[in-house]
Design a protein around this motif. Sequence first.
Motif, PDB file in Angstrom:
ATOM      1  N   LEU A   1      11.988  21.979   7.909  1.00 22.82           N
ATOM      2  CA  LEU A   1      13.073  21.211   7.254  1.00 22.82           C
ATOM      3  C   LEU A   1      13.465  19.941   8.064  1.00 22.82           C
ATOM      4  CD1 LEU A   1      15.103  24.159   5.934  1.00 22.82           C
ATOM      5  CD2 LEU A   1      13.860  22.775   4.800  1.00 22.82           C
ATOM      6  N   LYS A   2      12.891  19.850   9.456  1.00 20.39           N
ATOM      7  CA  LYS A   2      13.265  18.459   9.805  1.00 20.39           C
ATOM      8  C   LYS A   2      12.791  17.318   9.002  1.00 20.39           C
ATOM      9  CE  LYS A   2      12.465  16.210  14.229  1.00 20.39           C
ATOM     10  NZ  LYS A   2      11.802  16.144  15.580  1.00 20.39           N
ATOM     11  N   LEU A   3      11.769  17.630   8.014  1.00 16.47           N
ATOM     12  CA  LEU A   3      11.414  16.467   7.435  1.00 16.47           C
ATOM     13  C   LEU A   3      12.494  15.805   6.553  1.00 16.47           C
ATOM     14  CD1 LEU A   3       8.777  14.762   6.488  1.00 16.47           C
ATOM     15  CD2 LEU A   3       8.369  16.609   4.913  1.00 16.47           C
ATOM     16  N   LEU A   4      13.475  16.769   6.363  1.00 21.09           N
ATOM     17  CA  LEU A   4      14.658  16.208   5.181  1.00 21.09           C
ATOM     18  C   LEU A   4      15.343  14.944   5.923  1.00 21.09           C
ATOM     19  CD1 LEU A   4      16.439  19.752   4.386  1.00 21.09           C
ATOM     20  CD2 LEU A   4      14.850  18.456   3.057  1.00 21.09           C
ATOM     21  N   ASP A   5      15.259  15.098   7.286  1.00 28.37           N
ATOM     22  CA  ASP A   5      16.056  13.850   7.866  1.00 28.37           C
ATOM     23  C   ASP A   5      15.169  12.766   8.040  1.00 28.37           C
ATOM     24  OD1 ASP A   5      18.090  15.514   8.343  1.00 28.37           O
ATOM     25  OD2 ASP A   5      17.286  16.361  10.261  1.00 28.37           O
ATOM     26  N   HIS A   6      14.047  12.630   7.747  1.00 29.68           N
ATOM     27  CA  HIS A   6      13.239  11.386   7.610  1.00 29.68           C
ATOM     28  C   HIS A   6      12.630  10.807   6.332  1.00 29.68           C
ATOM     29  CE1 HIS A   6      12.591  11.974  12.105  1.00 29.68           C
ATOM     30  NE2 HIS A   6      12.844  13.085  11.887  1.00 29.68           N
ATOM     31  N   SER A  46       0.891  -1.121   0.185  1.00 21.72           N
ATOM     32  CA  SER A  46      -0.021   0.048  -0.049  1.00 21.72           C
ATOM     33  C   SER A  46       0.847   1.320  -0.121  1.00 21.72           C
ATOM     34  CB  SER A  46      -0.960  -0.056   1.218  1.00 21.72           C
ATOM     35  OG  SER A  46      -0.173   0.101   2.316  1.00 21.72           O
ATOM     36  N   ILE A  47       0.158   2.454  -0.392  1.00 19.78           N
ATOM     37  CA  ILE A  47       1.035   3.883  -0.342  1.00 19.78           C
ATOM     38  C   ILE A  47       0.097   4.755   0.258  1.00 19.78           C
ATOM     39  CG2 ILE A  47       1.673   5.558  -1.878  1.00 19.78           C
ATOM     40  CD1 ILE A  47       2.229   3.695  -4.316  1.00 19.78           C
ATOM     41  N   THR A  48       0.566   5.065   1.499  1.00 16.94           N
ATOM     42  CA  THR A  48      -0.111   6.330   2.272  1.00 16.94           C
ATOM     43  C   THR A  48       0.499   7.499   1.942  1.00 16.94           C
ATOM     44  OG1 THR A  48      -0.409   4.322   4.131  1.00 16.94           O
ATOM     45  CG2 THR A  48      -0.667   6.734   4.719  1.00 16.94           C
ATOM     46  N   VAL A  49      -0.415   8.466   1.927  1.00 18.70           N
ATOM     47  CA  VAL A  49      -0.307  10.031   1.233  1.00 18.70           C
ATOM     48  C   VAL A  49      -0.629  10.647   2.577  1.00 18.70           C
ATOM     49  CG1 VAL A  49      -0.429  11.839  -0.264  1.00 18.70           C
ATOM     50  CG2 VAL A  49      -1.108   9.313  -1.085  1.00 18.70           C
ATOM     51  N   LEU A  50       0.455  11.130   3.202  1.00 22.31           N
ATOM     52  CA  LEU A  50       0.154  11.958   4.412  1.00 22.31           C
ATOM     53  C   LEU A  50       0.561  13.651   4.199  1.00 22.31           C
ATOM     54  CD1 LEU A  50       2.020   9.730   7.236  1.00 22.31           C
ATOM     55  CD2 LEU A  50      -0.634  10.117   6.920  1.00 22.31           C
ATOM     56  N   GLU A  51      -0.528  14.435   4.845  1.00 23.69           N
ATOM     57  CA  GLU A  51      -0.155  15.909   4.647  1.00 23.69           C
ATOM     58  C   GLU A  51       0.321  15.974   6.065  1.00 23.69           C
ATOM     59  OE1 GLU A  51      -2.734  20.119   5.354  1.00 23.69           O
ATOM     60  OE2 GLU A  51      -3.588  18.407   4.089  1.00 23.69           O
ATOM     61  N   LEU A  52       1.374  16.864   6.239  1.00 26.75           N
ATOM     62  CA  LEU A  52       2.080  16.860   7.561  1.00 26.75           C
ATOM     63  C   LEU A  52       2.202  18.386   7.635  1.00 26.75           C
ATOM     64  CD1 LEU A  52       5.010  14.200   7.509  1.00 26.75           C
ATOM     65  CD2 LEU A  52       2.719  14.099   8.520  1.00 26.75           C
ATOM     66  N   SER A  53       1.923  19.088   8.829  1.00 26.99           N
ATOM     67  CA  SER A  53       1.888  20.207   9.316  1.00 26.99           C
ATOM     68  C   SER A  53       3.318  20.532  10.011  1.00 26.99           C
ATOM     69  CB  SER A  53       1.069  20.633  10.280  1.00 26.99           C
ATOM     70  OG  SER A  53       0.994  19.888  11.605  1.00 26.99           O
ATOM     71  N   SER A  54       3.968  21.637  10.391  1.00 31.47           N
ATOM     72  CA  SER A  54       5.100  21.833  10.918  1.00 31.47           C
ATOM     73  C   SER A  54       5.049  21.222  12.341  1.00 31.47           C
ATOM     74  CB  SER A  54       5.432  23.367  11.057  1.00 31.47           C
ATOM     75  OG  SER A  54       4.450  24.071  11.683  1.00 31.47           O
ATOM     76  N   PHE A  55       3.769  21.307  13.138  1.00 33.63           N
ATOM     77  CA  PHE A  55       3.568  20.981  14.279  1.00 33.63           C
ATOM     78  C   PHE A  55       3.737  19.464  14.434  1.00 33.63           C
ATOM     79  CE2 PHE A  55      -0.007  24.566  15.023  1.00 33.63           C
ATOM     80  CZ  PHE A  55       1.225  25.413  14.840  1.00 33.63           C
ATOM     81  N   GLN A  56       3.170  18.664  13.276  1.00 35.83           N
ATOM     82  CA  GLN A  56       3.614  17.263  13.389  1.00 35.83           C
ATOM     83  C   GLN A  56       4.723  16.870  12.970  1.00 35.83           C
ATOM     84  OE1 GLN A  56       0.275  16.801  10.321  1.00 35.83           O
ATOM     85  NE2 GLN A  56      -1.034  15.622  11.759  1.00 35.83           N
ATOM     86  N   ILE A  57       5.651  17.569  12.156  1.00 33.86           N
ATOM     87  CA  ILE A  57       6.929  17.381  11.989  1.00 33.86           C
ATOM     88  C   ILE A  57       7.896  17.390  13.125  1.00 33.86           C
ATOM     89  CG2 ILE A  57       9.023  17.975  10.340  1.00 33.86           C
ATOM     90  CD1 ILE A  57       6.961  18.831   8.253  1.00 33.86           C
ATOM     91  N   GLU A  58       7.603  18.632  14.044  1.00 33.51           N
ATOM     92  CA  GLU A  58       8.315  18.779  15.119  1.00 33.51           C
ATOM     93  C   GLU A  58       8.359  17.357  16.048  1.00 33.51           C
ATOM     94  OE1 GLU A  58       6.276  21.521  17.379  1.00 33.51           O
ATOM     95  OE2 GLU A  58       6.750  23.143  16.041  1.00 33.51           O
ATOM     96  N   ASP A  59       7.392  16.534  16.033  1.00 33.87           N
ATOM     97  CA  ASP A  59       7.433  15.364  16.746  1.00 33.87           C
ATOM     98  C   ASP A  59       7.956  14.236  16.112  1.00 33.87           C
ATOM     99  OD1 ASP A  59       6.148  16.859  18.964  1.00 33.87           O
ATOM    100  OD2 ASP A  59       4.377  16.803  18.059  1.00 33.87           O
ATOM    101  N   LEU A  60       8.365  14.162  15.047  1.00 33.33           N
ATOM    102  CA  LEU A  60       8.978  12.900  14.196  1.00 33.33           C
ATOM    103  C   LEU A  60      10.298  12.548  14.933  1.00 33.33           C
ATOM    104  CD1 LEU A  60       8.417  13.949  10.542  1.00 33.33           C
ATOM    105  CD2 LEU A  60       6.734  12.547  12.279  1.00 33.33           C
ATOM    106  N   ARG A  61      10.661  11.096  15.093  1.00 35.65           N
ATOM    107  CA  ARG A  61      11.699  10.500  15.292  1.00 35.65           C
ATOM    108  C   ARG A  61      12.096   9.433  14.461  1.00 35.65           C
ATOM    109  NH1 ARG A  61      11.200   8.688  21.528  1.00 35.65           N
ATOM    110  NH2 ARG A  61      10.331  10.826  21.648  1.00 35.65           N
ATOM    111  N   ASP A  62      11.457   8.368  14.365  1.00 38.93           N
ATOM    112  CA  ASP A  62      12.050   7.450  13.756  1.00 38.93           C
ATOM    113  C   ASP A  62      11.245   6.850  12.334  1.00 38.93           C
ATOM    114  OD1 ASP A  62      13.623   6.282  15.655  1.00 38.93           O
ATOM    115  OD2 ASP A  62      11.969   5.374  16.863  1.00 38.93           O
TER     116      ASP A  62
END
Length: 412
Positions: A176-181, A130-146
């Motif tokens: 820009l934190k999304l670049l790392d993920h 499957s392919i999941t298409v996610l819209e991400l806000s800056s608030f959501q990106i702040e909390d990314l880890r793995d």
Amino acid sequence: MNAVVLGKGKSGKAAAELLEKKGFNITFYDDKEPVELPEFPDLVVKSPGIPPYHPIVVSYRERGIDVIGEIELAYRYSKGKIISITGTNGKSTTTALIYHVLKEAGYKTFVGGNFGIPFSSFVEKTTDDSITVLELSSFQIEDLRDFHSSISVILNITPDHMNRYRSFDEYVEAKLKLLDHSEILVLNLDDPALKDLNGENFYFFSRKGKADAFFKDGKILCENLEIDVDLLPLKGVHNVENYMAALLVLKKLDVPDEKILSGFRTFRGLPHRTELVAEINGVRFINDSKSTNVDSLKKALESFRNVILIAGGSDKGLDFSPLRELVRERVKRIVAIGETAEQFRKTFSDIVDVEIEDNIFQAVKTAYEFASVEDTVLLSPGCASFDMFKNFEDRGEKFKEAVKLLEEKLAE
């Protein structure tokens, strides 16, 4: 196992339901309904609206407790590829466009995130193919880890949420934190915050020059594919960028060209985004209620001329003065509403007449009174909606009601 869920909105409730299925005992917390919290839970999941400097978040992290966002939680149980789309403007349309093309092309696909459908609510349905298409806000990106995305898109970064971030640079950093993920990046070459980024798997789109996907003489060009934008349903310069970003993503997923073209031509867009509501006696009424910042208002004004502009709303600490020249060129009159009405008057009254109205119904009536044949009454607030409405959707629906009421009265 014990988990604390901070926030009782859609994402909080979806996170709680997923955690309960995984055997966690849940304690819900909301600032409006404070409860006693466990001192050392196994996991804390926070909703995106809760900032990282919230005292409860800080307290748990100081104790070494795992505090993650709802997107990160869902990712831990996800399968298949993930496509992530962020940007100050255009991310919902681009997310929906990519999802539409994939679905029409026969792929097993899901859509969610900041789009209004929590990732946690459907993550257990995802599969290896499957392919999941996610819209991400800056608030959501702040909390990314793995979290890891197969392809990520950053459409643009312009000032927004200045009531949460201490500076524009801090807001850019969050995006820009999304670049790392991400494995593959699709970026806007025309955006000052993005144009100098580089990497092995970076791909760029541009309205102004040569890139991996670019716009020239009314056509979008990418590899061996040419697309005449006049044949596409979504209009406006911002949608040219949305199409190019989506095209690069779909190309990287090896979607056949004919499927891409078919999907582009059958996608009708989302409500409240430069949406034609009605034409009354030669005056067009456009609902762009999703315009919640300076850049989205700028893109709307670039798409229309002879505008009677309805603008204003919740104060997010934004500066509208960069729009002065565009307003001078394209706006005949401003009808301002909401908390920032006086700000619009102070910023623009020396170059265009600015009326202030108490509600959207009177604003529509006043705008029409000043409009002539072939003018456009444009609701493009450039502000959040929470001073007068539940959300931008509610604002857009009230605008539509006001236009319909006006049409009925004129027909009497």
